[in-house]
Design an enzyme around this catalytic site. Structure first.
Site, PDB file in Angstrom:
ATOM      1  N   HIS A 160       0.822  -1.209   0.000  1.00 26.92           N
ATOM      2  CA  HIS A 160       0.000   0.000   0.000  1.00 26.92           C
ATOM      3  C   HIS A 160       0.857   1.260   0.000  1.00 26.92           C
ATOM      4  O   HIS A 160       2.026   1.249   0.403  1.00 26.92           O
ATOM      5  CB  HIS A 160      -0.907   0.010   1.238  1.00 26.92           C
ATOM      6  CG  HIS A 160      -0.129  -0.035   2.531  1.00 26.92           C
ATOM      7  ND1 HIS A 160       0.446   1.076   3.107  1.00 26.92           N
ATOM      8  CD2 HIS A 160       0.181  -1.078   3.333  1.00 26.92           C
ATOM      9  CE1 HIS A 160       1.072   0.733   4.219  1.00 26.92           C
ATOM     10  NE2 HIS A 160       0.933  -0.578   4.382  1.00 26.92           N
ATOM     11  N   GLU A 179      -2.425  -7.076   7.323  1.00 24.99           N
ATOM     12  CA  GLU A 179      -1.188  -6.748   8.022  1.00 24.99           C
ATOM     13  C   GLU A 179      -0.991  -7.655   9.232  1.00 24.99           C
ATOM     14  O   GLU A 179      -1.964  -8.211   9.769  1.00 24.99           O
ATOM     15  CB  GLU A 179      -1.249  -5.280   8.467  1.00 24.99           C
ATOM     16  CG  GLU A 179      -0.081  -4.777   9.299  1.00 24.99           C
ATOM     17  CD  GLU A 179       1.238  -4.756   8.542  1.00 24.99           C
ATOM     18  OE1 GLU A 179       1.790  -5.865   8.296  1.00 24.99           O
ATOM     19  OE2 GLU A 179       1.706  -3.664   8.202  1.00 24.99           O
TER      20      GLU A 179
END
Length: 219
Positions: A12, A92
């Site tokens: 990201h 994550e």
């Protein structure tokens, strides 16, 4: 089985947490948005991805976090060519209780000394835990290659540690090899390219911060 010609991994763009880690005291990790810089990074990566994919179809798997969804949207891929699925196994690493900032910083120090793969954050995950769920995702990914309409490109929009662990699992790297590698930068890509021999190879390596130190023979 029609395997994809390329599997693109993308981290990201810069998030609010990357820019200021005090935000974790106020907002949950999964809710953090991209910064203006992160959006620009993602848009620039999107330009390169559109050139790479051309008019070919793309199967997209995106982590359920806000910053990964925003990164994908900033790519500007043609919706008619994209099939997107949210994939929780690409999320994550769970850091545990981020509200206690000093405790997290202390735990990061312990992790750096103990090893990123084996150290488990209190109420969170170790790198080994993330490796296990990435392995489970890979089994699903391989099954998706067997569908008649499997696209020639796969795009994973995820996180830096997850990218390294995906490649560790795919290429059967040792723990020592994983520990020697640095996370890619925000909105950076790594691409697995299918060769004429039927094997995949990375388009470029991850940077190293040290020479691998295995306990014994590997590979």
């Amino acid at each position: 089985m029609a395997r994809p010609r390329r599997i693109v991994l993308v981290r990201h763009g810069e998030s609010e947490g990357n820019a200021d880690d005090t935000v974790y005291e106020r907002e949950p990790d999964h809710a953090l948005a991209l910064t203006a810089t992160g959006r620009t990074q993602a848009e620039e990566t999107g330009t390169r991805l559109r050139e790479t994919f051309g008019q070919e179809r793309v199967g997209v798997f995106v982590s359920p976090y806000r910053r990964t969804h925003e990164t994908f949207e900033a790519f500007g891929l043609d919706p008619a060519l994209v099939r997107i699925r949210e994939e929780p196994r690409l999320r994550e690493q769970d850091w545990g209780n981020w509200q206690d900032r000093e405790d997290v910083r202390l735990q990061k120090t312990y992790r750096d000394a103990y090893g990123h793969f084996f150290y488990r954050f209190a109420q969170g995950e170790s790198g080994a835990d993330v490796y296990d769920r990435v392995s489970a995702f890979l089994e699903s990914l391989h099954r998706s290659f067997e569908t008649p309409d499997a696209p020639p490109n796969v795009l994973l929009v995820t996180h830096g540690l997850t990218m390294r662990l995906f490649c560790m699992r795919w290429f059967h790297w040792s723990v020592a090899e994983f520990e020697s590698l640095v996370n890619p930068g925000n909105a950076e890509t790594r691409t697995l390219l299918l060769g004429a021999d039927g094997a995949y190879a990375l388009d470029r390596p991850f940077e190293r911060w040290r020479v691998p130190e295995p306990y014994g023979r590997t590979g």
